[in-house]
Design an enzyme around this catalytic site. Structure first.
Site, PDB file in Angstrom:
ATOM      1  N   HIS A  88       0.835  -1.205   0.000  1.00 21.83           N
ATOM      2  CA  HIS A  88       0.000   0.000   0.000  1.00 21.83           C
ATOM      3  C   HIS A  88       0.868   1.253   0.000  1.00 21.83           C
ATOM      4  CE1 HIS A  88      -3.298  -2.705   1.230  1.00 21.83           C
ATOM      5  NE2 HIS A  88      -4.085  -1.792   0.693  1.00 21.83           N
ATOM      6  N   LYS A 118      -0.517   4.959   4.559  1.00 17.69           N
ATOM      7  CA  LYS A 118      -1.408   4.014   5.261  1.00 17.69           C
ATOM      8  C   LYS A 118      -0.919   3.821   6.693  1.00 17.69           C
ATOM      9  CE  LYS A 118      -3.809  -0.382   4.810  1.00 17.69           C
ATOM     10  NZ  LYS A 118      -5.103   0.225   5.160  1.00 17.69           N
TER      11      LYS A 118
HETATM   12  P1  NAD Z   1      -7.541   9.588   4.458  1.00 20.61           P
HETATM   13  O1  NAD Z   1      -6.647   9.830   5.610  1.00 20.61           O
HETATM   14  O2  NAD Z   1      -7.188  10.169   3.123  1.00 20.61           O
HETATM   15  O3  NAD Z   1      -9.030  10.088   4.818  1.00 20.61           O
HETATM   16  C1  NAD Z   1      -9.648   9.932   6.068  1.00 20.61           C
HETATM   17  C2  NAD Z   1     -10.609  11.090   6.235  1.00 20.61           C
HETATM   18  O4  NAD Z   1     -11.388  10.896   7.409  1.00 20.61           O
HETATM   19  C3  NAD Z   1      -9.887  12.451   6.407  1.00 20.61           C
HETATM   20  O5  NAD Z   1     -10.475  13.380   5.520  1.00 20.61           O
HETATM   21  C4  NAD Z   1     -10.180  12.826   7.855  1.00 20.61           C
HETATM   22  O6  NAD Z   1     -10.253  14.221   8.054  1.00 20.61           O
HETATM   23  C5  NAD Z   1     -11.534  12.156   8.038  1.00 20.61           C
HETATM   24  N1  NAD Z   1     -11.894  11.995   9.449  1.00 20.61           N
HETATM   25  C6  NAD Z   1     -11.191  11.402  10.437  1.00 20.61           C
HETATM   26  N2  NAD Z   1     -11.841  11.522  11.605  1.00 20.61           N
HETATM   27  C7  NAD Z   1     -13.000  12.187  11.338  1.00 20.61           C
HETATM   28  C8  NAD Z   1     -14.110  12.629  12.114  1.00 20.61           C
HETATM   29  N3  NAD Z   1     -14.174  12.400  13.437  1.00 20.61           N
HETATM   30  N4  NAD Z   1     -15.131  13.294  11.488  1.00 20.61           N
HETATM   31  C9  NAD Z   1     -15.102  13.507  10.159  1.00 20.61           C
HETATM   32  N5  NAD Z   1     -14.069  13.135   9.357  1.00 20.61           N
HETATM   33  C10 NAD Z   1     -13.040  12.478   9.955  1.00 20.61           C
HETATM   34  O7  NAD Z   1      -7.688   8.002   4.357  1.00 20.61           O
HETATM   35  P2  NAD Z   1      -8.209   7.096   3.133  1.00 20.61           P
HETATM   36  O8  NAD Z   1      -7.076   6.619   2.311  1.00 20.61           O
HETATM   37  O9  NAD Z   1      -9.356   7.786   2.447  1.00 20.61           O
HETATM   38  O10 NAD Z   1      -8.746   5.825   3.944  1.00 20.61           O
HETATM   39  C11 NAD Z   1      -9.709   5.958   4.982  1.00 20.61           C
HETATM   40  C12 NAD Z   1     -10.006   4.586   5.575  1.00 20.61           C
HETATM   41  O11 NAD Z   1     -10.595   3.739   4.570  1.00 20.61           O
HETATM   42  C13 NAD Z   1      -8.761   3.821   6.086  1.00 20.61           C
HETATM   43  O12 NAD Z   1      -9.125   3.090   7.226  1.00 20.61           O
HETATM   44  C14 NAD Z   1      -8.432   2.875   4.913  1.00 20.61           C
HETATM   45  O13 NAD Z   1      -7.721   1.735   5.293  1.00 20.61           O
HETATM   46  C15 NAD Z   1      -9.842   2.523   4.472  1.00 20.61           C
HETATM   47  N6  NAD Z   1      -9.980   2.012   3.083  1.00 20.61           N
HETATM   48  C16 NAD Z   1     -10.845   0.980   2.932  1.00 20.61           C
HETATM   49  C17 NAD Z   1     -11.123   0.487   1.669  1.00 20.61           C
HETATM   50  C18 NAD Z   1     -12.182  -0.580   1.519  1.00 20.61           C
HETATM   51  O14 NAD Z   1     -12.470  -0.995   0.392  1.00 20.61           O
HETATM   52  N7  NAD Z   1     -12.793  -1.012   2.636  1.00 20.61           N
HETATM   53  C19 NAD Z   1     -10.465   1.020   0.554  1.00 20.61           C
HETATM   54  C20 NAD Z   1      -9.577   2.090   0.749  1.00 20.61           C
HETATM   55  C21 NAD Z   1      -9.353   2.586   2.030  1.00 20.61           C
END
Ligand code: NAD
Length: 268
Positions: free
Chosen positions: A157, A161
């Site tokens: 990744h 991450k």
């Molecule tokens: P990122 O850090 O780019 O985005 C996370 C977002 O959440 C940020 O904008 C942050 O400000 C926001 N956030 C955090 N706490 C918050 C709160 N209390 N209120 C509102 N917003 C809040 O991360 P990302 O790459 O977009 O990934 C996010 C999550 O999704 C991770 O856990 C990642 O592993 C997961 N993910 C899952 C899949 C899937 O298919 N299940 C795919 C990609 C990523």
């Protein structure tokens, strides 16, 4: 148009948040009715049109409950602590909660359960069709091979991450354990460094690579004596996760409250 399910995206400015907003804006099956970010985040109070160039009318808010009250579904790719709070609010608003967030502890997974008594909760460490198929294949191959075959899940990744092994790697490890008829928790090997001793017979291993802008790559390696099988999924575009999450949000409409995963959504 107004009969389409209304969806709120939490974590709107995140990598997945932005992808989800674009995916819903382009969809003719749902409409975007809200976008939520953390208090004091620079996006709060701004119209998405001014930030992302999509249609005017959705202002980013730091008040999730108000946003959820107008929605039929909430799509959440944020962080475990934040998702726990959103689960309660989604339950209060009776909105389906699609959870893509990964990295939950066992205690946090337990804490998600009460909200699912009042709302549909769909959670998957990976929302793509390809990975969910790979999970089924992994279970079948593990079922067919005996414990002489070492199983290792190798994932790569991007360098931002924060959790390892990835949620997808754990999903694949669980599938392998299920196929082999063992409990993953008692048969895991990860984070090898130094003099580790020989590989524990029958264990399921995890190896994590972090670098650059890798969207997500997963190999399930079955290593036998004199031969190897590798099952591989490579994600090149985050849109696959956003499309899967939207599909889950639509599937979740009018279902009985409870916990579901992408296998339910995809009928696998
Ligand atoms: P990122 O850090 O780019 O985005 C996370 C977002 O959440 C940020 O904008 C942050 O400000 C926001 N956030 C955090 N706490 C918050 C709160 N209390 N209120 C509102 N917003 C809040 O991360 P990302 O790459 O977009 O990934 C996010 C999550 O999704 C991770 O856990 C990642 O592993 C997961 N993910 C899952 C899949 C899937 O298919 N299940 C795919 C990609 C990523």
């Amino acid at each position: 148009m107004s009969n389409l399910p209304g969806i709120v995206i939490v974590g709107a400015s995140g990598r997945m948040g932005q992808m989800l907003i674009s995916t819903i804006a382009a969809s003719d099956k749902a409409r975007l009715v809200g976008a939520v970010e953390r208090s004091a985040h620079a996006w709060v109070g701004q119209d998405l049109a001014d930030i992302m160039g999509c249609a005017r009318g959705v202002t980013v808010t730091d008040d999730p409950l108000e946003a959820f009250s107008t929605a039929q579904a909430v799509i959440d790719f944020t962080a475990p602590e934040a998702t726990l709070g959103f689960a309660e609010l989604a339950a209060q608003a009776r909105a389906a909660h699609v959870i893509g967030t990964t990295g939950f502890s066992d205690a946090q997974l337990e804490a998600l359960k009460p909200a699912a008594r009042h709302s549909v909760q769909i959670r998957a460490g990976n929302m793509s069709l390809g990975v969910n198929l790979l999970t089924q294949l992994t279970k079948k191959v593990a079922q067919a091979l005996d414990a002489d075959w070492d199983i290792e899940v190798i994932e790569a990744h991007h360098n931002r991450k924060v959790d390892a092994p990835s949620g997808t790697a754990l999903m694949l490890g669980e599938a392998a354990a299920e196929g082999r008829g063992i409990a993953l928790a008692e048969n895991t090997e990860s984070g090898r460094d130094g003099i580790t001793g020989a590989r524990a017979p029958g264990a399921i291993g995890f190896s994590a690579i972090r670098g650059g802008d890798i969207v997500g790559e997963h190999d399930v390696l079955f290593a036998g004596l004199g031969e190897r099988i590798v099952l591989r999924h490579v994600a090149t575009d985050r849109a696959i996760f956003a499309r899967g999450a939207l599909k889950a949000a639509l599937w979740g409409q009018d279902r009985t409250p409870g916990q579901y995963d992408m296998m339910d959504v995809l009928g696998l």
